[in-house]
Design an enzyme around this catalytic site. Structure first.
Site, PDB file in Angstrom:
ATOM      1  CD  GLU A 207      -2.646  -1.092   1.827  1.00  0.00           C
ATOM      2  OE1 GLU A 207      -4.216  -1.634   1.620  1.00  0.00           O
ATOM      3  OE2 GLU A 207      -2.903  -0.430   3.168  1.00  0.00           O
ATOM      4  CD  GLU A 328      -4.473  -5.968   1.825  1.00  0.00           C
ATOM      5  OE1 GLU A 328      -4.878  -4.848   2.678  1.00  0.00           O
ATOM      6  OE2 GLU A 328      -3.284  -5.789   2.215  1.00  0.00           O
TER       7      GLU A 328
END
Length: 409
Positions: A207, A328
């Protein structure tokens, strides 16, 4: 908290009266135009992966105890295979502190912690499950960008520190670390990490965000090029992705009017560009995450937001000739949508992924039975002795459904 017994009954009674609501949610979540199917390497199109970030940590503790195997790792990999998941996404990083830290100081390593990761790679191969391995973390968990900036001696490091992406000393440390890790020879099976057949792909960072970087995303793209080239140098046969969430510098190429209404201001704030990063010649696949509650998506727009987030990014990735990996996605267990609503949304989003040509997708996050439910807001299971559709498992049967659909186009 956990939801058991009578409370499950009340939940299911409540949703039984709202089948039209569940059907609408699933229809909206799956409302994607058909597009050509793309694949992530040898995986079937629309493959289902699982997230189990904790495997190295669990294996390291068992190595320290002198155990010949790691029960949590074995259970997770065996159940992933039983559910039809093609791969597991997990951490190949653990920096600085804690009983499972891999890198305890700059380029100084704990051999037992490395042996824990050795065990994960070797056992994944035995179970026939491939791995997507993430090399570092933007967030503070397990060290993160703050740790690298602090190790460089730069003042006042913070979570998500932008200097991780721009300071030459930090970049040099990170690429040197990657070189050492991918050059490691596994003590269990004698295979070098950069050539290990259990590895499907490496992700540059979990991320990465562009806070504090230039609005056009040029600095992030330069970092992506540098680090991805280093991964390619040491693991030329493996795929490489950024690990990003899909944020961009402007809504160009997206349904701007929809996103202004569904998630005002949260997704196109600059600093990192999905389009620019995906176009890197050193990146093999596009990366995407989706947490609508954390991203400020309005509840009533959640189903359609997931469908658009998947389909629009898949189309943009296709323009660069690359498949999309939804690394995700999740909805919280203990607040927000009820279980049956979440199930309808997940089923719809998996159908959307299949229709829109998403290469693979991985719900967050799968746990072995003894791992406490309270440790993560998004946990689901496939409990011993239970049917996959048991409500206590949450989504195991949906994983099986989606995995069965994969590759059928």
């Amino acid at each position: 908290m956990r939801v058991h017994g009578a409370l499950w009954g009340l939940l299911l009674m409540g949703t039984a009266c709202g089948e039209d609501v569940l059907e609408r949610l699933e229809d909206e979540a799956s409302a994607c135009d058909e597009a050509p199917a793309l694949r992530l390497g040898p995986a079937p199109s629309a493959a289902v992966f699982l997230n189990a970030y904790y495997l190295q940590e669990e294996a390291t503790r068992d190595v320290r105890r002198g155990l010949a195997e790691s029960p949590g790792v074995e259970e997770t990999l065996a159940k992933a295979a039983a559910l039809g998941a093609w791969a597991v996404r997990t951490n190949a990083y653990n920096d600085g502190t804690g009983d499972a830290a891999l890198q305890v100081a700059p380029l100084v390593y704990d051999e037992q912690a490395l042996q824990g990761l050795d065990r994960v790679l070797a056992r994944a191969r035995v179970h026939g499950v491939r791995l997507v391995l993430t090399l570092g973390n933007y967030w503070d968990a397990y060290g993160g960008t703050r740790r690298y900036v602090g190790w460089a001696g730069l003042p006042s490091p913070v979570e998500g520190d932008a200097r991780f992406f721009t300071a030459p000393t930090v970049i040099a440390h990170y690429t040197a670390h990657i070189g050492r890790l991918l050059s490691r020879v596994n003590t269990v099976d004698g295979l070098r990490y950069g050539e290990h057949p259990a590895v499907l792909a490496w992700e540059l960072l979990n991320e990465p965000r562009g806070r504090g970087l230039d609005a056009e995303g040029r600095a992030m793209r330069a970092w992506v090029d540098t680090v991805a080239a280093e991964v390619k140098r040491h693991a030329p046969g493996h795929l490489v992705g950024t690990g990003e969430e899909g944020f961009d510098t402007s809504p160009e190429g997206y349904d701007a009017a929809f996103w202004r209404d569904a998630a005002p201001g949260s997704l196109f704030q600059g600093g990192s560009s999905f389009r620019r990063n995906t176009a890197s010649p050193f990146i093999d696949f596009a990366s995407l995450h989706f947490y609508p509650e954390a991203y400020g998506v309005r509840r009533e727009a959640t189903a359609r937001a997931g469908a658009r987030w998947f389909a629009e990014h898949a189309a943009l990735a296709r323009e660069s000739g690359k498949p999309l990996f939804v690394g995700e996605f999740a909805l919280r267990n203990r607040e927000g949508f009820a279980l049956e609503e979440r199930r309808a949304l997940y089923r719809g989003w998996w159908r959307c992924a299949w229709r829109s040509g998403v290469a693979a997708s991985a719900p967050w996050m799968f746990a072995y039975d003894a791992r406490p439910d309270s440790w993560d807001d998004y946990t689901f299971y496939f409990r011993d002795g239970s049917a996959p559709s048991d409500a206590a498992n949450r989504y195991a049967d949906l994983v099986i459904e989606a995995a069965a659909l994969a590759g059928s186009r």
